[in-house]
Enzyme design. Structure first.
Site, PDB file in Angstrom:
ATOM      1  N   LYS A  73     -10.335 -12.612   0.203  1.00 46.35           N
ATOM      2  CA  LYS A  73      -9.162 -12.800   1.084  1.00 46.35           C
ATOM      3  C   LYS A  73      -8.304 -13.949   0.563  1.00 46.35           C
ATOM      4  O   LYS A  73      -7.091 -13.853   0.476  1.00 46.35           O
ATOM      5  CB  LYS A  73      -9.575 -13.107   2.529  1.00 46.35           C
ATOM      6  CG  LYS A  73     -10.369 -12.062   3.288  1.00 46.35           C
ATOM      7  CD  LYS A  73      -9.726 -10.729   3.442  1.00 46.35           C
ATOM      8  CE  LYS A  73     -10.085  -9.793   2.331  1.00 46.35           C
ATOM      9  NZ  LYS A  73      -9.908  -8.389   2.554  1.00 46.35           N
ATOM     10  N   TRP A 102       4.656   1.548  -8.005  1.00 45.30           N
ATOM     11  CA  TRP A 102       3.882   0.313  -8.142  1.00 45.30           C
ATOM     12  C   TRP A 102       3.456   0.242  -9.599  1.00 45.30           C
ATOM     13  O   TRP A 102       2.656   1.054 -10.062  1.00 45.30           O
ATOM     14  CB  TRP A 102       2.663   0.380  -7.226  1.00 45.30           C
ATOM     15  CG  TRP A 102       1.878  -0.891  -7.134  1.00 45.30           C
ATOM     16  CD1 TRP A 102       2.054  -1.906  -6.242  1.00 45.30           C
ATOM     17  CD2 TRP A 102       0.773  -1.278  -7.963  1.00 45.30           C
ATOM     18  NE1 TRP A 102       1.141  -2.894  -6.467  1.00 45.30           N
ATOM     19  CE2 TRP A 102       0.341  -2.543  -7.523  1.00 45.30           C
ATOM     20  CE3 TRP A 102       0.120  -0.697  -9.051  1.00 45.30           C
ATOM     21  CZ2 TRP A 102      -0.713  -3.225  -8.111  1.00 45.30           C
ATOM     22  CZ3 TRP A 102      -0.934  -1.381  -9.636  1.00 45.30           C
ATOM     23  CH2 TRP A 102      -1.340  -2.624  -9.155  1.00 45.30           C
ATOM     24  N   ARG A 129       1.746   0.954   1.234  1.00 49.34           N
ATOM     25  CA  ARG A 129       0.864   1.118   0.082  1.00 49.34           C
ATOM     26  C   ARG A 129       1.098   0.047  -0.977  1.00 49.34           C
ATOM     27  O   ARG A 129       0.271  -0.145  -1.856  1.00 49.34           O
ATOM     28  CB  ARG A 129       1.101   2.491  -0.556  1.00 49.34           C
ATOM     29  CG  ARG A 129       0.786   3.645   0.368  1.00 49.34           C
ATOM     30  CD  ARG A 129       1.429   4.918  -0.139  1.00 49.34           C
ATOM     31  NE  ARG A 129       0.792   5.398  -1.342  1.00 49.34           N
ATOM     32  CZ  ARG A 129      -0.104   6.371  -1.380  1.00 49.34           C
ATOM     33  NH1 ARG A 129      -0.456   6.959  -0.266  1.00 49.34           N
ATOM     34  NH2 ARG A 129      -0.627   6.761  -2.507  1.00 49.34           N
ATOM     35  N   GLU A 148      -6.465 -13.014  -2.641  1.00 52.06           N
ATOM     36  CA  GLU A 148      -5.409 -12.016  -2.460  1.00 52.06           C
ATOM     37  C   GLU A 148      -4.140 -12.594  -1.854  1.00 52.06           C
ATOM     38  O   GLU A 148      -3.046 -12.269  -2.292  1.00 52.06           O
ATOM     39  CB  GLU A 148      -5.900 -10.893  -1.529  1.00 52.06           C
ATOM     40  CG  GLU A 148      -6.820  -9.904  -2.193  1.00 52.06           C
ATOM     41  CD  GLU A 148      -7.151  -8.749  -1.261  1.00 52.06           C
ATOM     42  OE1 GLU A 148      -7.820  -8.986  -0.237  1.00 52.06           O
ATOM     43  OE2 GLU A 148      -6.746  -7.620  -1.546  1.00 52.06           O
ATOM     44  N   ASN A 160       3.122  10.673  -9.391  1.00 50.68           N
ATOM     45  CA  ASN A 160       2.001   9.754  -9.141  1.00 50.68           C
ATOM     46  C   ASN A 160       0.891  10.120 -10.110  1.00 50.68           C
ATOM     47  O   ASN A 160       0.676  11.308 -10.378  1.00 50.68           O
ATOM     48  CB  ASN A 160       1.436   9.940  -7.732  1.00 50.68           C
ATOM     49  CG  ASN A 160       2.298   9.304  -6.676  1.00 50.68           C
ATOM     50  OD1 ASN A 160       3.371   8.788  -6.976  1.00 50.68           O
ATOM     51  ND2 ASN A 160       1.833   9.353  -5.449  1.00 50.68           N
ATOM     52  N   GLY A 161       0.147   9.144 -10.570  1.00 57.79           N
ATOM     53  CA  GLY A 161      -0.971   9.426 -11.471  1.00 57.79           C
ATOM     54  C   GLY A 161      -0.700   8.895 -12.856  1.00 57.79           C
ATOM     55  O   GLY A 161       0.214   8.093 -13.066  1.00 57.79           O
ATOM     56  N   GLU A 188     -16.370 -11.641   0.662  1.00 56.77           N
ATOM     57  CA  GLU A 188     -15.178 -11.174   1.378  1.00 56.77           C
ATOM     58  C   GLU A 188     -14.200 -12.330   1.629  1.00 56.77           C
ATOM     59  O   GLU A 188     -12.995 -12.184   1.424  1.00 56.77           O
ATOM     60  CB  GLU A 188     -15.618 -10.504   2.691  1.00 56.77           C
ATOM     61  CG  GLU A 188     -14.515  -9.953   3.563  1.00 56.77           C
ATOM     62  CD  GLU A 188     -13.610  -8.917   2.891  1.00 56.77           C
ATOM     63  OE1 GLU A 188     -13.843  -8.514   1.741  1.00 56.77           O
ATOM     64  OE2 GLU A 188     -12.604  -8.531   3.522  1.00 56.77           O
ATOM     65  N   CYS A 244       1.735   4.916  -6.323  1.00 55.71           N
ATOM     66  CA  CYS A 244       3.116   5.155  -5.947  1.00 55.71           C
ATOM     67  C   CYS A 244       3.157   6.070  -4.735  1.00 55.71           C
ATOM     68  O   CYS A 244       2.135   6.554  -4.269  1.00 55.71           O
ATOM     69  CB  CYS A 244       3.830   5.809  -7.103  1.00 55.71           C
ATOM     70  SG  CYS A 244       3.438   5.025  -8.657  1.00 55.71           S
ATOM     71  N   LYS A 264      -1.888  -0.978  -1.362  1.00 48.72           N
ATOM     72  CA  LYS A 264      -2.817  -0.607  -0.293  1.00 48.72           C
ATOM     73  C   LYS A 264      -3.743   0.527  -0.728  1.00 48.72           C
ATOM     74  O   LYS A 264      -4.925   0.510  -0.431  1.00 48.72           O
ATOM     75  CB  LYS A 264      -2.017  -0.202   0.952  1.00 48.72           C
ATOM     76  CG  LYS A 264      -2.853  -0.022   2.198  1.00 48.72           C
ATOM     77  CD  LYS A 264      -3.390  -1.345   2.710  1.00 48.72           C
ATOM     78  CE  LYS A 264      -4.318  -1.196   3.887  1.00 48.72           C
ATOM     79  NZ  LYS A 264      -5.199  -2.373   4.021  1.00 48.72           N
ATOM     80  N   HIS A 276     -28.084 -22.662 -11.374  1.00 51.58           N
ATOM     81  CA  HIS A 276     -28.314 -21.947 -12.639  1.00 51.58           C
ATOM     82  C   HIS A 276     -27.068 -21.941 -13.523  1.00 51.58           C
ATOM     83  O   HIS A 276     -26.941 -21.120 -14.418  1.00 51.58           O
ATOM     84  CB  HIS A 276     -28.793 -20.522 -12.360  1.00 51.58           C
ATOM     85  CG  HIS A 276     -30.102 -20.489 -11.636  1.00 51.58           C
ATOM     86  ND1 HIS A 276     -31.290 -20.875 -12.216  1.00 51.58           N
ATOM     87  CD2 HIS A 276     -30.399 -20.185 -10.342  1.00 51.58           C
ATOM     88  CE1 HIS A 276     -32.264 -20.784 -11.339  1.00 51.58           C
ATOM     89  NE2 HIS A 276     -31.753 -20.370 -10.180  1.00 51.58           N
TER      90      HIS A 276
END
Ligand code: M6R
Length: 638
Positions: free
Chosen positions: A514, A98, A51, A517, A124-125, A510, A26, A633, A533
């Protein structure tokens, strides 16, 4: 037995609490001053938008009343509601939430209040023991109206207020002692209409003020102070600050009044613009030839074929004594760590592992005086990485941070820090930070290799290849149209495999992240040799394989793997170096990219992966590419 003793007793019980709802990632903002409180708070919240968040709210005092406004959704919705309510506030605290557990709705948005609406808190937290405290307060007939842990803070402080004879500071001090977990809070109370109380434990909270203290700003992220020139300090370890116009009093957790060291923050107004691109992500992808150059700038000595870092506080003797490196990071930064570990082992011949930060601290890692910990974080605020750093520090390790955001928590926790200098990365999905991280790691590898067995000529050769990378990336960016066409073709699929070997495996990790996301499609990455395998069982004509073939050392073996997939009708898209003509016989589609040495092939292949994900997301009509659903973020909870 007093109520506090009772709560303390409960805290000691070995009961495992279930955290149902809490708030994370947040943003906190607060303002005391003579300017337009609402406008300043809204501007502050907007600086925190990058964020990621899903609801927002503000509360303040006017004529000794506590007034608030909250909404689910974005800040512009809050702005509209504020206008409708004709809100006016003297001092205020504001928040972007968030949600991790619990609905991202208006009710759960911050600020949170006590039943009598006498005080408001933004937080926050996570309060880990919130369930126990909530039960305790409910037994005292206190009614809760949200599912959040934050409401417990508000109700607990309100419950204790009388006991401490309406002394707000003392009440908060004693109440915070009962909380388990991490927090940064800002609190207002209608009996104290000129005061904001701020406190923090293991969650960043910055306080900025102008010289005469006529204006005081609070934020969980000093980036939100943009546009103000301020003296800034941070709260830590249960410190509490009592803020009112012209007065800042900071107390330790032992109630000792202290003078905090401040640093000057020149918050030049900065506006973030997409500069004609449809999304910040695309703009940031296209910035990479420049950001990679910025990461190299001033850090290279061509004459000596080595790298220098101004921010590196370890002496050559200390660096030469290092026999073991552990790189810790999360998400995309961990992918950079993975590349860094391969480079350091391959080129500098130092035993190096890349550890996922959220796992690292529970491993009882082996750390000796010859161990160096490298912590990589774009934001410098990732809770998992910071906890891993603290664990490593507790074991006596030296910490080198690699970070993009100046003044972030990692830069303060690390013994030494190298900055990416990539400029603000606004898109939640990371792009340019990744390639800058790899640039710094390549240079750090060079430095470590030169301090060991690399000759000047070896170093110069490596540098000359690295210096070609921005140009190579430009050549890949010029293929945007071609990549878009291929992406549109592949956008009909719902599942993807990404494969590659050696350095190309990191490209797969990566590229697949992407795609997940921003397009919300399922993408899995494998070292190409692993398919047989097990995962090959899934292969059929509806499961395309994106193959990264730019590693010369493993090229032939990768081709063999592709033949196995072709035999099972998988559509194949290969990303291969310009001279890899054999691939024409195997792949359905090929994106040819310029040649470079194996160790640096991650750069051009990464750009292809980023553009592929972006173009697929666009093709299937995803709107929120810069702020994908459910993502933030800065991930500030573990
Ligand atoms: O700020 P950090 O580099 O510590 O963030 C780590 C991850 O949360 C981050 O890389 C995340 O995986 C990104 N969304 C990737 O695009």
């Amino acid at each position: 037995m007093s109520n506090f003793d009772k709560i303390n007793l409960i805290l000691k019980l070995e009961k495992k609490e279930e955290i149902l709802y809490h708030n994370a990632m947040c943003g906190i903002f607060g303002y005391i001053g003579e300017k337009n409180t609402l406008q300043i708070c809204l501007k502050g919240l907007k600086q925190l938008e990058y964020r990621g968040y899903d609801s927002a709210g503000i509360a303040g005092i006017k004529n000794n009343n506590l007034i608030f406004c909250k909404t689910s959704g974005k800040i512009f919705a809050l702005e509209k509601k504020i206008e409708k309510q004709n809100l006016e506030l003297d001092i205020a605290i504001a928040h972007t939430r968030w949600a991790t557990h619990g609905k991202p709705d208006e009710k759960n948005a911050h600020p949170h209040f006590d039943t009598h609406l006498s005080l408001g808190v933004v937080h926050n937290g996570i309060i880990e023991n919130y369930a126990i405290l909530k039960d305790f307060l409910k037994n005292k007939n206190i009614k809760f109206s949200t599912e959040t842990d934050t409401e417990v803070i508000a109700q607990l402080i309100s419950y204790n207020y009388e006991k401490y004879k309406n002394n707000l500071y003392l009440t908060v001090h004693e109440s915070l002692k009962l909380l388990k977990g991490s927090f940064a809070i800002a609190l207002i109370h209608k009996d104290h209409p000129n005061i904001i109380l701020a406190a923090a434990r293991e969650s960043p909270l910055a306080i900025g003020f102008i010289d005469n203290k006529n204006e005081i700003l609070i934020s969980s992220d000093p980036n939100a102070f943009i546009g103000h020139n301020l003296n800034v300090f941070y709260l830590r370890n249960d410190e509490i600050a009592l803020l009112s116009k012209k007065s800042i009093k900071t107390y330790t957790n032992q109630k000792k009044l202290i003078e905090k060291k401040t640093s000057l923050l020149e918050g030049k107004n900065q506006t973030f613009s997409k500069e004609g691109f449809d999304h910040f992500l695309l703009k940031e992808i296209f910035e990479q030839p420049i950001t990679i150059q910025k990461a190299m700038l001033g850090n290279i000595s061509e004459d000596f074929g080595t790298a220098y870092f101004e921010g590196l506080k370890f002496s050559s003797t200390e660096l030469m004594a290092i026999k073991h490196i552990i790189i810790i990071a999360c998400g995309t930064s961990w992918h950079a760590a993975y590349i860094g570990a391969s480079l350091l082992e391959d080129k500098a011949r130092i035993l190096t592992t890349a550890e996922i930060a959220s796992e690292f601290r529970f491993k009882n890692p082996i750390i000796s005086e010859e161990t160096l910990i490298i912590a990589i974080s774009q934001s410098g605020e990732t809770a998992d990485t910071l906890s891993a750093v603290k664990e490593a520090k507790a074991k006596g390790a030296k910490i080198l941070g690699i970070c993009n955001v100046k003044n972030s928590t990692l830069t303060r926790e690390a013994h030494s820090c190298i900055y990416l200098n990539a400029g603000p990365e606004i898109s939640v999905c990371s792009s340019k930070a990744f390639t800058s991280q790899i640039t710094i790691l390549s240079l750090f590898t060079l430095l470590m290799a030169r301090l060991r067995h690399f000759t000047k000529e070896d170093g110069q050769k490596f540098l000359s290849e690295l210096k070609k990378i921005p140009k190579i990336i430009n050549q890949v960016l010029e293929k945007q149209k071609e990549i878009k066409k291929i992406s549109i073709k592949y956008s009909k699929y719902k599942n993807f495999f990404f494969i590659g070997r050696k350095y190309m495996y990191a490209s797969c990790l990566e590229a697949a992240l992407k795609l997940k996301e921003i397009s919300y499609l399922n993408a899995t990455s494998y070292p190409a040799g692993e398919l047989k395998h097990g995962p090959i069982a899934l292969i059929n004509k509806n499961l395309p394989v994106i193959a990264f073939c730019s590693n010369k050392q493993t090229y032939d073996k990768t081709l063999n793997n592709l033949m196995e997939l072709k035999a099972r009708e998988a559509p194949i898209l290969a990303i291969a170096p310009n001279n890899a003509k054999e691939i024409l016989q195997i792949a359905d589609d090929i994106i040819f990219i310029p040649n470079t040495i194996d160790e640096l092939a991650i750069f051009p292949t990464t750009i292809v992966g980023q553009l592929f994900a972006y173009n697929i997301a666009k093709a299937i009509g995803i709107k929120d590419i810069d702020q994908p659903r459910n993502l933030a973020k800065s991930v500030t909870v573990e």
